[in-house]
Write an enzyme that holds these catalytic residues in place. Structure first.
Site, PDB file in Angstrom:
ATOM      1  N   HIS A 172       0.858  -1.189   0.000  1.00 44.19           N
ATOM      2  CA  HIS A 172       0.000   0.000   0.000  1.00 44.19           C
ATOM      3  C   HIS A 172       0.884   1.226   0.000  1.00 44.19           C
ATOM      4  O   HIS A 172       1.953   1.215   0.606  1.00 44.19           O
ATOM      5  CB  HIS A 172      -0.919   0.001   1.228  1.00 44.19           C
ATOM      6  CG  HIS A 172      -2.064   0.962   1.131  1.00 44.19           C
ATOM      7  ND1 HIS A 172      -1.960   2.277   1.484  1.00 44.19           N
ATOM      8  CD2 HIS A 172      -3.343   0.787   0.700  1.00 44.19           C
ATOM      9  CE1 HIS A 172      -3.124   2.879   1.275  1.00 44.19           C
ATOM     10  NE2 HIS A 172      -3.982   1.995   0.784  1.00 44.19           N
ATOM     11  N   GLU A 178      -7.369  -5.521   1.385  1.00 44.74           N
ATOM     12  CA  GLU A 178      -8.139  -6.344   0.443  1.00 44.74           C
ATOM     13  C   GLU A 178      -8.228  -7.810   0.813  1.00 44.74           C
ATOM     14  O   GLU A 178      -9.129  -8.507   0.351  1.00 44.74           O
ATOM     15  CB  GLU A 178      -7.565  -6.208  -0.970  1.00 44.74           C
ATOM     16  CG  GLU A 178      -7.577  -4.800  -1.527  1.00 44.74           C
ATOM     17  CD  GLU A 178      -8.954  -4.130  -1.526  1.00 44.74           C
ATOM     18  OE1 GLU A 178      -9.961  -4.814  -1.294  1.00 44.74           O
ATOM     19  OE2 GLU A 178      -9.001  -2.909  -1.736  1.00 44.74           O
TER      20      GLU A 178
HETATM   21  N1  COA Z   1       3.745  -7.625  -4.751  1.00 41.95           N
HETATM   22  C1  COA Z   1       5.024  -7.595  -5.115  1.00 41.95           C
HETATM   23  N2  COA Z   1       5.771  -6.476  -5.166  1.00 41.95           N
HETATM   24  C2  COA Z   1       5.174  -5.327  -4.828  1.00 41.95           C
HETATM   25  C3  COA Z   1       3.821  -5.275  -4.439  1.00 41.95           C
HETATM   26  C4  COA Z   1       3.101  -6.490  -4.417  1.00 41.95           C
HETATM   27  N3  COA Z   1       1.822  -6.535  -4.054  1.00 41.95           N
HETATM   28  N4  COA Z   1       3.496  -3.999  -4.160  1.00 41.95           N
HETATM   29  C5  COA Z   1       4.587  -3.272  -4.378  1.00 41.95           C
HETATM   30  N5  COA Z   1       5.598  -4.072  -4.777  1.00 41.95           N
HETATM   31  C6  COA Z   1       6.957  -3.666  -5.110  1.00 41.95           C
HETATM   32  C7  COA Z   1       7.031  -3.215  -6.560  1.00 41.95           C
HETATM   33  O1  COA Z   1       7.288  -4.294  -7.411  1.00 41.95           O
HETATM   34  C8  COA Z   1       8.172  -2.237  -6.497  1.00 41.95           C
HETATM   35  O2  COA Z   1       9.384  -2.972  -6.450  1.00 41.95           O
HETATM   36  P1  COA Z   1      10.756  -2.359  -7.079  1.00 41.95           P
HETATM   37  O3  COA Z   1      11.012  -1.070  -6.329  1.00 41.95           O
HETATM   38  O4  COA Z   1      11.750  -3.424  -6.767  1.00 41.95           O
HETATM   39  O5  COA Z   1      10.476  -2.141  -8.526  1.00 41.95           O
HETATM   40  C9  COA Z   1       7.977  -1.584  -5.136  1.00 41.95           C
HETATM   41  O6  COA Z   1       7.273  -2.529  -4.330  1.00 41.95           O
HETATM   42  C10 COA Z   1       7.205  -0.287  -5.176  1.00 41.95           C
HETATM   43  O7  COA Z   1       6.057  -0.474  -6.019  1.00 41.95           O
HETATM   44  P2  COA Z   1       5.063   0.706  -6.378  1.00 41.95           P
HETATM   45  O8  COA Z   1       4.012   0.158  -7.289  1.00 41.95           O
HETATM   46  O9  COA Z   1       5.802   1.902  -6.791  1.00 41.95           O
HETATM   47  O10 COA Z   1       4.488   1.000  -4.936  1.00 41.95           O
HETATM   48  P3  COA Z   1       3.144   1.678  -4.565  1.00 41.95           P
HETATM   49  O11 COA Z   1       3.332   2.249  -3.225  1.00 41.95           O
HETATM   50  O12 COA Z   1       2.679   2.610  -5.621  1.00 41.95           O
HETATM   51  O13 COA Z   1       2.187   0.396  -4.526  1.00 41.95           O
HETATM   52  C11 COA Z   1       0.148  -0.709  -4.780  1.00 41.95           C
HETATM   53  C12 COA Z   1       0.909   0.414  -4.070  1.00 41.95           C
HETATM   54  C13 COA Z   1      -1.135  -0.945  -3.997  1.00 41.95           C
HETATM   55  C14 COA Z   1      -0.175  -0.276  -6.204  1.00 41.95           C
HETATM   56  C15 COA Z   1       0.974  -2.008  -4.820  1.00 41.95           C
HETATM   57  O14 COA Z   1       1.392  -2.356  -3.519  1.00 41.95           O
HETATM   58  C16 COA Z   1       0.262  -3.164  -5.483  1.00 41.95           C
HETATM   59  O15 COA Z   1       0.269  -3.261  -6.722  1.00 41.95           O
HETATM   60  N6  COA Z   1      -0.357  -4.096  -4.689  1.00 41.95           N
HETATM   61  C17 COA Z   1      -1.080  -5.206  -5.249  1.00 41.95           C
HETATM   62  C18 COA Z   1      -2.489  -4.778  -5.684  1.00 41.95           C
HETATM   63  C19 COA Z   1      -3.380  -4.490  -4.501  1.00 41.95           C
HETATM   64  O16 COA Z   1      -3.495  -5.297  -3.570  1.00 41.95           O
HETATM   65  N7  COA Z   1      -4.050  -3.342  -4.547  1.00 41.95           N
HETATM   66  C20 COA Z   1      -4.992  -2.921  -3.514  1.00 41.95           C
HETATM   67  C21 COA Z   1      -4.474  -1.760  -2.750  1.00 41.95           C
HETATM   68  S1  COA Z   1      -5.504  -1.359  -1.357  1.00 41.95           S
END
Ligand code: COA
Length: 355
Positions: free
Chosen positions: A245, A300
């Site tokens: 998150h 979630e």
């Molecule tokens: N599984 C694996 N790796 C993850 C991850 C996950 N669920 N969430 C983040 N990461 C990793 C990314 O691959 C990235 O790695 P890197 O720096 O080595 O490239 C790093 O963490 C940062 O990712 P980023 O997308 O920039 O972080 P964010 O803070 O924007 O992410 C989400 C937030 C929610 C988009 C992300 O955690 C995600 O995609 N989660 C899965 C979908 C989900 O459950 N969404 C509901 C949210 S309430």
């Protein structure tokens, strides 16, 4: 610039405050656990007070929502119902929102979503839609319209808790979208349609269905192979649905409220125990693949288990989520419209030199 606007303050709000270190969210000063006894309509009254009326109570919102559901049901067109039977639920809901008039009030839009979600489930099963009962609360009536029979009180309570605690979540992608649209002085109906579109992606409101898929896949793996299974996924660059998150680093109070509601369901309670084992295995797996990084569960995992326990199929999870979250979109749109400037950031040019 900040990639993904991380850490950028883009609005002043009275709606909610999140302290991720303390693991707490306050909606208009009320902590998440204290929203549960207020229920969905009581939470909406808090959120909308001063924006969609003054002196609002759970009772007034319940009456306004009930009457608006009756009117929304009468507005369902045969064209939309036929489309809803033929299209996936996300598309059917987009069409339902696109049909709402620009003059729609806040309660018209929540009611349109509630009625459409119930009707989509019926259309998908080839059965006639069930008219709303305006005397019921949103959670009870949605379950009734979906399943065609009065719902179990435990399920009603669980869904009501879910709607209450998930109604508002700060500047998530969908709420920010609602504010951007409202800031141009487009209609509230346009804000809610735009927010819904932003919401449907699997990184945001589209997450709970795929999260349950992942929980099921993980549950089929023998316990002693689970950590290696997760390591292989992370090493392949896969995102683990239901984890990570932007703001919360674990201890999400909304997940705790849902966990408590889920404990009252027999078989679902066993899945809560498995989810806890999975969270620990993900912690060990991420430590192996990306030492020093954490990947805590987000809200979630509990949301997916709750929506499944109250009887929604996973294709309906995101539409059901939107019924509750629409209250937050509307509050953000009304707050932006009341005082905010038009949102219009700038970009940094990195293309070929001009001329
Ligand atoms: N599984 C694996 N790796 C993850 C991850 C996950 N669920 N969430 C983040 N990461 C990793 C990314 O691959 C990235 O790695 P890197 O720096 O080595 O490239 C790093 O963490 C940062 O990712 P980023 O997308 O920039 O972080 P964010 O803070 O924007 O992410 C989400 C937030 C929610 C988009 C992300 O955690 C995600 O995609 N989660 C899965 C979908 C989900 O459950 N969404 C509901 C949210 S309430």
């Amino acid at each position: 610039m900040s990639e993904g606007l991380e850490g950028v303050v883009a609005a002043r709000t009275v709606l909610s405050h999140t302290d991720s270190a303390a693991g707490m969210v306050w909606v208009r000063g009320v902590a998440i656990p204290d929203l549960v006894p207020l229920g969905f309509e009581g939470t909406v009254a808090l959120l909308w007070n001063g924006f969609a009326g003054d002196g609002l109570t759970g009772g007034t919102i319940r009456a306004r929502f009930g009457a608006a559901r009756t009117a929304a049901f009468e507005r369902l067109t045969p064209w939309w119902f036929a489309a809803a039977a033929a299209r996936p639920p996300l598309e059917a809901l987009r069409l339902a929102l696109a049909e709402q008039p620009d003059a729609s009030t806040p309660e018209d839009l929540v009611a349109a979503l509630t009625v459409a979600v119930g009707a989509i489930r019926r259309a998908g099963g080839g059965t006639a839609p069930v008219p709303p009962d305006p005397d019921l609360g949103t959670a009870a009536d949605l379950l009734r319209m979906t399943h065609g029979a009065p719902a179990d009180p435990v399920a009603i309570q669980a869904l009501d808790t879910y709607f209450a605690v998930m109604a508002e979540s700060g500047l998530s992608g969908s709420s920010f979208t609602a504010r951007i649209i409202a800031s141009t002085h487009a209609s509230l109906a346009a804000s809610v349609l735009g927010a819904w579109c932003a919401f449907t992606g699997p990184r945001h409101g589209g997450a709970p269905g795929p999260t349950l898929d992942m929980l099921d896949a993980a549950a089929a793996v023998p316990d002693d192979a689970l950590e290696d299974w997760l390591v292989a996924k992370l090493a392949a660059g896969e995102r683990l649905m239901g984890f990570g998150h932007r703001v919360f680093r674990g201890n999400d109070p909304r997940a705790e409220a849902m966990r408590t509601a889920l404990q009252r369901f027999g078989p679902a309670a066993a899945r809560v125990a498995f989810a806890a084992r999975l969270e620990q295995a993900v912690g060990r797996a991420i430590a192996r693949v990306k030492p020093g990084r954490a990947l805590p569960p987000n809200v979630e995992v509990m949301a997916a288990l709750l929506l499944d326990a109250v009887g929604f199929p996973r294709a309906a999870f995101t539409p059901v989520f939107a019924v509750g979250r629409s209250a937050g979109w509307i509050a953000h749109a009304l707050e932006q419209r009341a005082g905010g400037r038009m949102i219009r950031p700038t970009s940094e040019y990195v293309g070929p030199p001009a001329g």
